[in-house]
Design a protein around this motif. Structure first.
Motif, PDB file in Angstrom:
ATOM      1  N   PHE A  55      12.690  18.910   6.849  1.00 32.42           N
ATOM      2  CA  PHE A  55      13.076  17.425   7.390  1.00 32.42           C
ATOM      3  C   PHE A  55      11.584  16.753   7.609  1.00 32.42           C
ATOM      4  N   CYS A  56      10.667  17.608   8.054  1.00 34.17           N
ATOM      5  CA  CYS A  56       9.300  17.023   8.492  1.00 34.17           C
ATOM      6  C   CYS A  56       8.642  16.447   7.245  1.00 34.17           C
ATOM      7  N   GLY A  57       8.783  17.186   6.097  1.00 36.97           N
ATOM      8  CA  GLY A  57       8.194  16.742   4.756  1.00 36.97           C
ATOM      9  C   GLY A  57       9.107  15.543   4.204  1.00 36.97           C
ATOM     10  N   LEU A  58      10.445  15.683   4.139  1.00 33.49           N
ATOM     11  CA  LEU A  58      11.103  14.652   3.807  1.00 33.49           C
ATOM     12  C   LEU A  58      10.805  13.235   4.339  1.00 33.49           C
ATOM     13  N   ASN A  59      10.819  13.378   5.719  1.00 38.18           N
ATOM     14  CA  ASN A  59      10.489  12.142   6.572  1.00 38.18           C
ATOM     15  C   ASN A  59       9.028  11.639   6.116  1.00 38.18           C
ATOM     16  N   LEU A  60       7.965  12.438   5.864  1.00 39.52           N
ATOM     17  CA  LEU A  60       6.742  12.131   5.884  1.00 39.52           C
ATOM     18  C   LEU A  60       6.526  11.394   4.361  1.00 39.52           C
ATOM     19  N   GLY A  61       7.425  11.872   3.489  1.00 41.20           N
ATOM     20  CA  GLY A  61       7.438  11.325   2.006  1.00 41.20           C
ATOM     21  C   GLY A  61       8.073   9.965   2.032  1.00 41.20           C
ATOM     22  N   LEU A  62       9.102   9.697   2.787  1.00 43.03           N
ATOM     23  CA  LEU A  62       9.606   8.408   3.062  1.00 43.03           C
ATOM     24  C   LEU A  62       8.495   7.509   3.728  1.00 43.03           C
ATOM     25  N   ILE A  63       7.870   7.759   4.361  1.00 46.30           N
ATOM     26  CA  ILE A  63       6.678   6.889   5.127  1.00 46.30           C
ATOM     27  C   ILE A  63       5.786   6.764   4.010  1.00 46.30           C
ATOM     28  N   ILE A  64       5.411   7.437   3.227  1.00 49.40           N
ATOM     29  CA  ILE A  64       4.077   7.278   2.280  1.00 49.40           C
ATOM     30  C   ILE A  64       4.873   6.331   1.157  1.00 49.40           C
ATOM     31  N   SER A  65       6.367   6.490   0.882  1.00 48.65           N
ATOM     32  CA  SER A  65       6.926   5.491  -0.249  1.00 48.65           C
ATOM     33  C   SER A  65       6.984   4.339   0.317  1.00 48.65           C
ATOM     34  N   THR A  66       7.066   3.809   1.672  1.00 48.96           N
ATOM     35  CA  THR A  66       6.882   2.407   2.007  1.00 48.96           C
ATOM     36  C   THR A  66       5.766   2.053   2.105  1.00 48.96           C
ATOM     37  N   VAL A  67       4.550   2.809   1.935  1.00 45.50           N
ATOM     38  CA  VAL A  67       3.372   2.172   1.826  1.00 45.50           C
ATOM     39  C   VAL A  67       2.885   2.083   0.474  1.00 45.50           C
ATOM     40  N   ALA A  68       3.080   2.974  -0.318  1.00 41.48           N
ATOM     41  CA  ALA A  68       2.413   2.878  -1.737  1.00 41.48           C
ATOM     42  C   ALA A  68       3.488   2.288  -2.504  1.00 41.48           C
ATOM     43  N   LYS A  69       2.799   1.394  -3.467  1.00 42.56           N
ATOM     44  CA  LYS A  69       3.450   0.442  -4.186  1.00 42.56           C
ATOM     45  C   LYS A  69       3.710   1.060  -5.618  1.00 42.56           C
ATOM     46  N   SER A  70       3.021   2.224  -6.018  1.00 39.51           N
ATOM     47  CA  SER A  70       3.120   2.686  -7.386  1.00 39.51           C
ATOM     48  C   SER A  70       3.564   4.111  -7.348  1.00 39.51           C
ATOM     49  N   GLN A  71       3.788   4.742  -8.174  1.00 37.05           N
ATOM     50  CA  GLN A  71       3.934   6.102  -8.429  1.00 37.05           C
ATOM     51  C   GLN A  71       2.689   6.976  -8.300  1.00 37.05           C
ATOM     52  N   GLN A  72       1.575   6.402  -9.099  1.00 37.42           N
ATOM     53  CA  GLN A  72       0.299   6.722  -9.038  1.00 37.42           C
ATOM     54  C   GLN A  72      -0.198   6.946  -7.561  1.00 37.42           C
ATOM     55  N   SER A  73      -0.233   5.539  -6.876  1.00 38.95           N
ATOM     56  CA  SER A  73      -0.755   5.849  -5.452  1.00 38.95           C
ATOM     57  C   SER A  73       0.098   6.543  -4.604  1.00 38.95           C
ATOM     58  N   THR A  74       1.453   6.713  -4.879  1.00 39.76           N
ATOM     59  CA  THR A  74       2.215   7.864  -4.121  1.00 39.76           C
ATOM     60  C   THR A  74       1.901   9.010  -4.393  1.00 39.76           C
ATOM     61  N   MET A  75       1.343   9.449  -5.424  1.00 43.62           N
ATOM     62  CA  MET A  75       0.998  10.947  -5.828  1.00 43.62           C
ATOM     63  C   MET A  75      -0.457  10.885  -5.142  1.00 43.62           C
ATOM     64  N   ALA A  76      -1.481  10.044  -5.032  1.00 41.46           N
ATOM     65  CA  ALA A  76      -2.725  10.141  -4.348  1.00 41.46           C
ATOM     66  C   ALA A  76      -2.470  10.310  -3.040  1.00 41.46           C
ATOM     67  N   ILE A  77      -1.686   9.505  -2.278  1.00 42.43           N
ATOM     68  CA  ILE A  77      -1.524   9.598  -0.721  1.00 42.43           C
ATOM     69  C   ILE A  77      -0.739  10.803  -0.321  1.00 42.43           C
ATOM     70  N   ALA A  78       0.159  11.102  -1.349  1.00 41.21           N
ATOM     71  CA  ALA A  78       0.872  12.614  -0.933  1.00 41.21           C
ATOM     72  C   ALA A  78       0.075  13.667  -1.175  1.00 41.21           C
ATOM     73  N   PHE A  79      -0.911  13.836  -2.278  1.00 42.18           N
ATOM     74  CA  PHE A  79      -1.961  14.702  -2.315  1.00 42.18           C
ATOM     75  C   PHE A  79      -2.865  14.987  -1.122  1.00 42.18           C
ATOM     76  N   ILE A  80      -3.374  13.892  -0.480  1.00 42.47           N
ATOM     77  CA  ILE A  80      -4.106  13.707   0.767  1.00 42.47           C
ATOM     78  C   ILE A  80      -3.435  14.240   1.962  1.00 42.47           C
TER      79      ILE A  80
END
Length: 386
Positions: A280-305
């Motif tokens: 649930f920690c990881g899933l919640n963190l993914g939700l936060i990233i999804s609200t910040v990033a506007k595209s799948q490419q930027s989502t992948m970059a932020i998730a990587f970091i």
């Protein structure tokens, strides 16, 4: 003539395309920042965090002799730069507690007759207990121990005894014992670490890419236009992926047992409960990233970091945290994978329960609740913007 005109036209077209791309980049400063920061971030983290040096290994000593010889023996370890003395104790049973809790990686027990046996020219047995959960570190540390003991025997004891008895010999007889991983199999250390790394990467990508994909397709606007509380939207997004991730964790444990003979020495139920919290920690963190990033490419970059680099370098998965610079050690306290690896390695390899790792479990619970709250806040803000 025509060729020169076509070359000029091509050059103008090239300049226009370059200008257009720079204009688009200026409108998307987030992508520019990510492009610039990622290489610097990776260089700093890997440059300082990735090290194979083994230093400041936590050491606990049970000195039952308390003489000049025993003090000089202990000082050889503390002055070497390889070991850090965390405590000197008088009770043999307390050595077990230090190793089980992870407060110490090495325990030394000096017998009562340590100085008497050496002074009379006899060999004395010294017990060394090593935490073998990290096989690579244990092998290196054992080599350090032998090196220091040989130096002690050569520089101090042998010369002293030679002056008195006229004979040379190796007076200290080491009796090393390996705990938690007697065969020093590195796979026993890496499988739990891989489990944490895989679960963190998967869970973050699952939810972050799900919402990013819906935002690009336009279906997310339809979802938030319905009169549904953001809590239910988040729960509906998280629960299916939580089930899949939990099944994956069980499969990883089963594969570790069938393929690598990795048994869970502790309570399996406790392990699964902590794993579910981490999921649930990881899933919640993914939700936060999804609200910040506007595209799948930027989502992948932020998730990587946010996942791959911290979970691989700053969690203790491969590289000991104690050997890193203080600033990276401080940052590692914000990485949930650090606490998860501490718990599951304790349960799987040492047979510990949640009680021995209560601080790590409480942090994971706090991180889970905090990220859920932040994801709810970010989603409400996104709904107002849309």
């Amino acid at each position: 003539m025509f060729s020169s005109l076509s070359q000029k036209a091509g050059t103008l077209a090239l300049l226009n395309i370059i200008r257009k791309e720079f204009v688009q980049l200026s409108r998307d400063l987030r992508s520019v920042i990510i492009i610039i920061i990622i290489p610097l971030f990776l260089l700093i983290v890997f440059g300082y965090g990735v090290t194979t040096d083994i230093k400041n290994v936590n050491l606990v000593v049970c000195d039952l002799n308390k003489t000049q010889f025993s003090n000089e023996f202990i000082q050889k370890f503390t002055s070497s730069g390889f070991f850090k003395l965390v405590d000197e104790i008088d009770n043999l049973n307390e050595v077990d507690k230090f190793l089980i809790s992870g407060k110490a990686k090495v325990g030394i027990i000096l017998p009562v007759n340590f100085s008497n046996e050496l002074g009379s020219g006899k060999s004395v047995k010294v017990q060394i207990i090593l935490d073998g959960s990290d096989a690579n570190t244990a092998n290196v540390v054992l080599g350090y121990v032998y090196q220091i003991v040989q130096g002690f025997s050569r520089d101090i004891v042998s010369d002293f005894i030679f002056k008195r008895t006229g004979k040379k010999f190796t007076p200290v007889d080491l009796k090393p014992r390996i705990w938690f991983n007697q065969e020093l199999k590195s796979v026993n250390f890496f499988i739990p670490g891989l489990m944490g790394l895989i679960m963190m990467i998967m869970t973050v990508l699952m939810t972050s890419l799900s919402i990013s994909r819906e935002r690009e397709l336009g279906s997310f606007e339809k979802l938030i236009s319905t009169p549904v509380n953001p809590f239910y939207i988040i729960a509906g997004k998280v629960i299916p992926y939580a089930v899949l991730a939990f099944i994956d964790s069980v499969l990883i444990l089963l594969a570790g047992y069938l393929l690598f003979d990795l048994e869970v020495k502790g309570n399996l139920f406790s392990l699964l409960v902590v794993t579910l919290i981490f999921i649930f920690c990881g899933l919640n963190l993914g939700l936060i990233i999804s609200t910040v990033a506007k595209s799948q490419q930027s989502t992948m970059a932020i998730a990587f970091i946010a996942t791959v680099v911290p979970s691989f370098v700053l969690s203790g998965f491969v590289f000991p945290i104690r050997n890193m610079p203080l600033i990276l050690q401080g940052i590692s306290y914000l990485v949930p994978a650090r606490y998860y690896l501490d718990v599951i390695r304790g349960i799987i390899l040492k047979g510990n329960g949640i009680r021995e790792h209560i601080e790590s479990v409480l942090f994971l619970l706090f991180f889970m609740l905090l990220t859920f709250r932040l994801s709810s806040f970010r989603l409400k803000k996104l709904m107002r913007e849309i």
